[in-house]
Scaffold this motif. Structure first.
Motif, PDB file in Angstrom:
ATOM      1  N   ARG A  74       0.852  -1.193   0.000  1.00 14.23           N
ATOM      2  CA  ARG A  74       0.000   0.000   0.000  1.00 14.23           C
ATOM      3  C   ARG A  74       0.887   1.241   0.000  1.00 14.23           C
ATOM      4  O   ARG A  74       1.737   1.402   0.871  1.00 14.23           O
ATOM      5  CB  ARG A  74      -0.892  -0.003   1.245  1.00 14.23           C
ATOM      6  N   ASP A 112      -2.700   7.131  -2.500  1.00 14.76           N
ATOM      7  CA  ASP A 112      -3.306   5.980  -1.829  1.00 14.76           C
ATOM      8  C   ASP A 112      -3.612   4.813  -2.786  1.00 14.76           C
ATOM      9  O   ASP A 112      -4.755   4.521  -3.087  1.00 14.76           O
ATOM     10  CB  ASP A 112      -4.577   6.427  -1.083  1.00 14.76           C
ATOM     11  N   ASP A 153       2.888  -1.916   4.504  1.00 16.96           N
ATOM     12  CA  ASP A 153       2.400  -0.547   4.686  1.00 16.96           C
ATOM     13  C   ASP A 153       3.459   0.484   4.299  1.00 16.96           C
ATOM     14  O   ASP A 153       4.419   0.705   5.020  1.00 16.96           O
ATOM     15  CB  ASP A 153       1.980  -0.347   6.145  1.00 16.96           C
ATOM     16  N   SER A 185       2.285   3.579   3.422  1.00 18.12           N
ATOM     17  CA  SER A 185       1.318   4.675   3.273  1.00 18.12           C
ATOM     18  C   SER A 185       1.938   6.051   3.538  1.00 18.12           C
ATOM     19  O   SER A 185       1.368   7.067   3.180  1.00 18.12           O
ATOM     20  CB  SER A 185       0.113   4.444   4.180  1.00 18.12           C
ATOM     21  N   SER A 213      -6.743   2.363  -3.280  1.00 21.87           N
ATOM     22  CA  SER A 213      -6.962   1.363  -2.225  1.00 21.87           C
ATOM     23  C   SER A 213      -8.448   1.180  -1.939  1.00 21.87           C
ATOM     24  O   SER A 213      -8.867   0.106  -1.531  1.00 21.87           O
ATOM     25  CB  SER A 213      -6.194   1.726  -0.965  1.00 21.87           C
ATOM     26  N   ILE A 217      -2.824   0.689  -4.164  1.00 24.71           N
ATOM     27  CA  ILE A 217      -2.442  -0.669  -3.766  1.00 24.71           C
ATOM     28  C   ILE A 217      -1.874  -1.400  -4.987  1.00 24.71           C
ATOM     29  O   ILE A 217      -2.418  -1.305  -6.094  1.00 24.71           O
ATOM     30  CB  ILE A 217      -3.655  -1.433  -3.197  1.00 24.71           C
TER      31      ILE A 217
END
Ligand SMILES: [Zn+2]
Length: 430
Positions: free
Chosen positions: A33, A48, A78, A80, A65, A50
């Motif tokens: 992500r 954002d 992660d 992010s 995402s 994936i």
């Protein structure tokens, strides 16, 4: 999903990550992500996102995402707070060479030792965010050995296309002029005349070359030749290009000299390495033929700053003083004229792992950060013939992904500090 399966798949993921920390074997289905993600093809920064990949390490989905379904039992890595990009590509490396062995010091290094150096540098290169390289010139197929070790999962390194010994004329940049006559030494790639050159193409392919590297003009770090002087003739280069293309290989030509650059383009060579003294006609011809230009414009700083200390010949440093400045000016001209440019650094002339230092030089000489990044992703992938596999985070491509803090479209120098590296779904740096 029952608890046992959930624990099982979580454990599998942990084991996959752990094994990836040493040597990547098989990937497991997974996802990443990303707070931001650069679409290298469009140059757009997305937020954002994936990226999902399968157990073969191939991307199966990329998207916002909110709208991308995660495979059952998969926990996304992660990132992010980071910016994700496709793994970077350097189309001009020498993994089996180190700058400390410049000039006469290199004569004391055995070929097996060079292979060991290649193993070390493969890891440094991958960990700095370069998940694919084209290695153009190595003694006695040491690069083939490193590539095969990487492919077998025994050596940690980038995906590699390799050339083996570079082809060149007797006494040219790709021969060895450091030793006097009584040693009777000849570079392994030396081949004079169109038929000998064709035979040499066949020979390097026999021993594992994915790409053919030739020396069209003189060079900077070689003894007794002139960077601007032609070495291979048009006829020889036509023979090499015809033979290589027939056998399914591309050709990369080392060419500083104005006339050699044009002859290489006329001969149908696929990329011009260095391109230092290219003139307006050469730029126009490169555009017409679709020939890629590769300008290694960072290493000038290293050669002038460190060359003497690491044993480069005084004549090499004098040559670099003349050629380096012109190369940077001609890089700007070629870019502004719209020629195709791929990112190649000549690592080995300067320390491996510093490849990304070239991005800010490219920006200083006319590119926007996005252009420099595209040179090292989509353009480089196109040049090496792997446009469908690497250079972009797209469905069907390898899950080769890096992450940095900050925004490389604002400050390209953040690429000098890659925090996370994944190759084919295996995390190699975190
Ligand atoms: Zn080189």
């Amino acid at each position: 999903m029952n608890n046992l399966t959930r624990v099982g798949s979580a454990l599998c993921w942990v084991l996959a990550v752990m094994s990836a920390m040493t040597l990547p074997g098989h990937a497991a289905t997974g996802a990443v992500r990303c707070g931001k993600l650069l679409d290298a093809r469009s140059g757009k920064m997305l937020t954002d996102q994936i990226v999902v990949f399968d157990d073969a390490g191939v991307i199966t989905a990329v998207g916002a995402s909110s709208s991308t379904t995660m495979p059952a039992g998969v926990m996304a890595v992660d990132l992010s707070k980071s910016t994700c990009l496709p793994g970077l590509i350097d189309v001009h490396t020498h993994l089996t060479s180190d700058p400390q062995n410049s000039g006469y010091k290199g004569l004391g290094v055995s070929v097996p030792r060079e292979a060991v150096t290649g193993v070390k540098n493969a890891r440094l290169t991958l960990e700095s965010g370069f998940t694919t390289v084209r290695n153009v010139g190595a003694a006695e197929f040491t690069d083939v050995a490193v590539r095969d070790g990487v492919n077998a999962g025994e050596v940690l390194g980038p995906r590699m296309l390799v050339s083996g010994p570079a082809l060149g004329i007797t006494g040219g940049h790709c021969d060895e002029n450091l030793l006097p006559y009584q040693y009777h030494y000849k570079g392994q790639g030396v081949a004079d005349g169109p038929w000998a050159a064709r035979e040499k193409v066949r020979e390097v392919i026999k021993y594992g070359a994915d790409v053919i590297k030739i020396c069209a003009s003189g060079g900077v770090l070689s003894k007794g030749d002139l960077p601007g002087a032609p070495q291979y003739s048009l006829e020889e280069m036509q023979a090499i290009a015809t033979e290589a293309h027939k056998l399914g290989r591309k050709v990369a030509a080392h060419a500083h000299g104005t006339e050699s650059i044009k002859d290489a383009i006329r001969a149908g060579i696929d990329s011009i390495e260095h391109s230092s003294l290219i003139d307006d006609e050469g730029i126009r011809m490169a555009k017409e033929h679709g020939t890629y230009l590769v300008f290694d414009i960072y290493n000038d700083d290293y050669i002038l700053g460190m060359g003497e200390k690491v044993g480069m010949l005084p004549e090499s440093i004098e040559k670099e003083k003349k050629v380096g400045k012109l190369q940077r000016a001609n890089f700007r001209k070629a870019f502004e004229a719209g020629a195709k440019i791929a990112f190649g650094t000549d690592s080995g002339v300067y320390p491996h792992g510093d490849n990304a230092k070239q991005f800010s030089t490219m920006v200083a000489f006319g590119m926007k950060p996005v252009d420099a990044i595209q040179a090292a992703t989509v353009n480089a992938a196109d040049l090496i013939g792997w446009a469908d596999k690497v250079g972009a985070l797209e469905k069907g491509h390898y899950a080769d992904l890096i992450a940095v803090d900050g925004d490389p479209l604002v400050d390209v120098k953040v690429l000098e500090n890659v925090k996370f590296v994944m190759k084919g779904g295996n995390v190699v740096k975190q």
